[in-house]
Design a protein around this motif. Structure first.
Motif, PDB file in Angstrom:
ATOM      1  N   THR A  75       0.819  -1.205   0.000  1.00 24.27           N
ATOM      2  CA  THR A  75       0.000   0.000   0.000  1.00 24.27           C
ATOM      3  C   THR A  75       0.858   1.261   0.000  1.00 24.27           C
ATOM      4  O   THR A  75       2.055   1.219   0.324  1.00 24.27           O
ATOM      5  N   LEU A  76       0.230   2.385  -0.329  1.00 24.37           N
ATOM      6  CA  LEU A  76       0.936   3.656  -0.292  1.00 24.37           C
ATOM      7  C   LEU A  76       1.386   3.981   1.126  1.00 24.37           C
ATOM      8  O   LEU A  76       2.493   4.482   1.340  1.00 24.37           O
ATOM      9  N   GLU A  77       0.540   3.682   2.097  1.00 21.60           N
ATOM     10  CA  GLU A  77       0.891   3.958   3.499  1.00 21.60           C
ATOM     11  C   GLU A  77       2.116   3.153   3.918  1.00 21.60           C
ATOM     12  O   GLU A  77       2.984   3.649   4.651  1.00 21.60           O
ATOM     13  N   GLN A  78       2.206   1.889   3.470  1.00 25.97           N
ATOM     14  CA  GLN A  78       3.379   1.076   3.787  1.00 25.97           C
ATOM     15  C   GLN A  78       4.634   1.659   3.136  1.00 25.97           C
ATOM     16  O   GLN A  78       5.715   1.665   3.737  1.00 25.97           O
ATOM     17  N   ASP A  79       4.479   2.131   1.912  1.00 26.49           N
ATOM     18  CA  ASP A  79       5.609   2.749   1.219  1.00 26.49           C
ATOM     19  C   ASP A  79       6.075   4.000   1.948  1.00 26.49           C
ATOM     20  O   ASP A  79       7.276   4.221   2.136  1.00 26.49           O
ATOM     21  N   LEU A  80       5.135   4.830   2.395  1.00 25.40           N
ATOM     22  CA  LEU A  80       5.498   6.069   3.084  1.00 25.40           C
ATOM     23  C   LEU A  80       6.158   5.798   4.430  1.00 25.40           C
ATOM     24  O   LEU A  80       7.009   6.554   4.883  1.00 25.40           O
TER      25      LEU A  80
END
Length: 395
Positions: A75-80
């Motif tokens: 997910t984007l949140e995991q990437d961030l």
């Protein structure tokens, strides 16, 4: 890009994070893969960078010791969350909505550099990046982040940085708006003593208050590099400004605050630093030239015409006048990098420029033709240049 937009600064490029895709699909859509360590692709038309959302896991010491996972379910949140600082962990979706799970926008507003997660300690390059961001934006480092940086240094992580990466970040920081803040940040977490012990040793070394109201040699160095940055001087000048007084760290305590012979001692130290960090040749050459001759340049008004010509010969000004100009920029930074000297005129610079112009006007070819003994041509040219300089400076 997100940082610059939120700060109201011009955006130079756009970076995108792609979720729900994989490398095969990106290539099929015409994106060009770049780099072998990370799943980053260039757009076929705009050349903007598109990176697959990814996570990473620490597998070994150093900044390369990571296992990267890029998959459609990341997910984007995991990437961030894997980012270093909260101000770098901000994104916008296709509708312009801000995605900021770690409070980066508020830290940006408050001027704070704060780590995203405890995983910050896994990459020693982050110490250098934080210091460089401090120099770029004049932001403060959050106490808890500075504490983590200290633990990374004491734990030996910083010792695994490769020279090329240290130079990359150091040179980048020198080109920022306030390079002194990078040095102060590295010193605050004790990384400076590990990365540049020769530079760290300058702090606490006194100078004559008569010539240096700031007294401390380390503080003087910080003022010098910030002056060089304020004048938008190139990297070679800024590095020379950083290194110019390195020899003062080796002055015996019983000789303080005088530093006789520090110029020559500094050259050897600079050579060691440049060899260790693999500094480019042109940057190293100017740094050693400035260290060796800045004292003579400062005393130019006191020198006889013959000594001025000898100085011009030693710095190879006749063949490389452009490099002499860089040397004068570094020496001017040294002069102005003192409390109360910021706006005073630096008179040696125009004097040496005038002297060089007069000496270069000498017709070397004519002298060579007139001189019957080839062995005496060099001395005849030298004497003609001395006469030209004497005449020019007496007008």
């Amino acid at each position: 890009m997100k940082i610059y937009r939120l700060l109201g600064l011009p955006v130079k490029d756009h970076d995108y994070v792609v979720v729900g895709s994989d490398a095969e699909e990106m290539v099929r859509l015409g994106f060009r893969p770049v780099g072998k360590d990370f799943p980053v692709f260039l757009h076929p038309e705009t050349n903007d960078e598109y990176a697959l959302a990814r996570t990473e896991r620490k597998t070994a010491r150093g900044y390369k010791g990571f296992s990267i996972q890029a998959a459609p379910d990341v997910t984007l949140e995991q990437d961030l969350t894997r980012r270093d600082l909260t101000i770098n962990a901000i994104a916008r979706d296709e509708h312009g909505k801000l995605i900021d799970p770690h409070g980066g926008a508020q830290d940006l507003k408050d001027g704070v550099l704060r780590h995203v997660s405890p995983a910050f300690v896994e990459d020693p390059v982050r110490i250098l990046r934080v210091a460089r961001f401090a120099a770029r934006f004049a932001f403060e480092i959050a106490p808890e982040t500075l504490d983590l940086m200290r633990k990374m240094v004491s734990g030996g992580e910083v010792d695994h940085l490769v020279p090329e990466r240290v130079w990359q970040e150091l040179s980048g920081g020198l080109m920022e708006r306030r390079p002194s803040l990078m040095i102060e940040a590295l010193r605050a977490c004790a990384a400076l003593a590990r990365i540049l012990p020769e530079l760290d040793a300058l702090f606490g070394v006194p100078q004559s208050p008569e010539h240096h109201p700031e007294v401390d040699t380390g503080l003087h160095m910080l003022l010098v590099i910030d002056y060089a940055a304020s004048r938008s001087f190139p990297l070679c000048v800024r590095f020379a400004a950083l290194m110019h007084d390195l020899g003062k760290s080796t002055t015996p305590r019983e000789e303080w605050p005088r530093h006789i012979g520090h110029e020559v001692r500094g050259v050897e130290l600079i050579e060691h630093v440049c060899l260790r960090l693999r500094v480019p040749q042109n940057v190293r050459e100017l740094a050693t030239l400035v260290a060796r001759h800045h004292g003579e340049v400062h005393r130019a008004e006191e020198l006889r015409p013959s000594t001025i010509v000898k100085l011009l010969e030693k710095i190879d000004a006749f063949r490389r006048p452009d490099r002499m100009e860089l040397l004068l920029h570094a020496c001017a930074s040294d002069f102005h990098g003192r409390i109360g000297f910021e706006t005073r005129p630096y008179r040696p610079a125009p004097l040496l420029r005038e002297a060089l112009a007069a000496a270069r006007a000498v017709d070397v070819g004519a002298i060579a033709q007139e001189q019957r003994e080839p062995a005496k041509i060099a001395s005849a040219v030298h004497e003609a240049r001395v006469r030209a300089v004497k005449h020019a400076l007496s007008i």
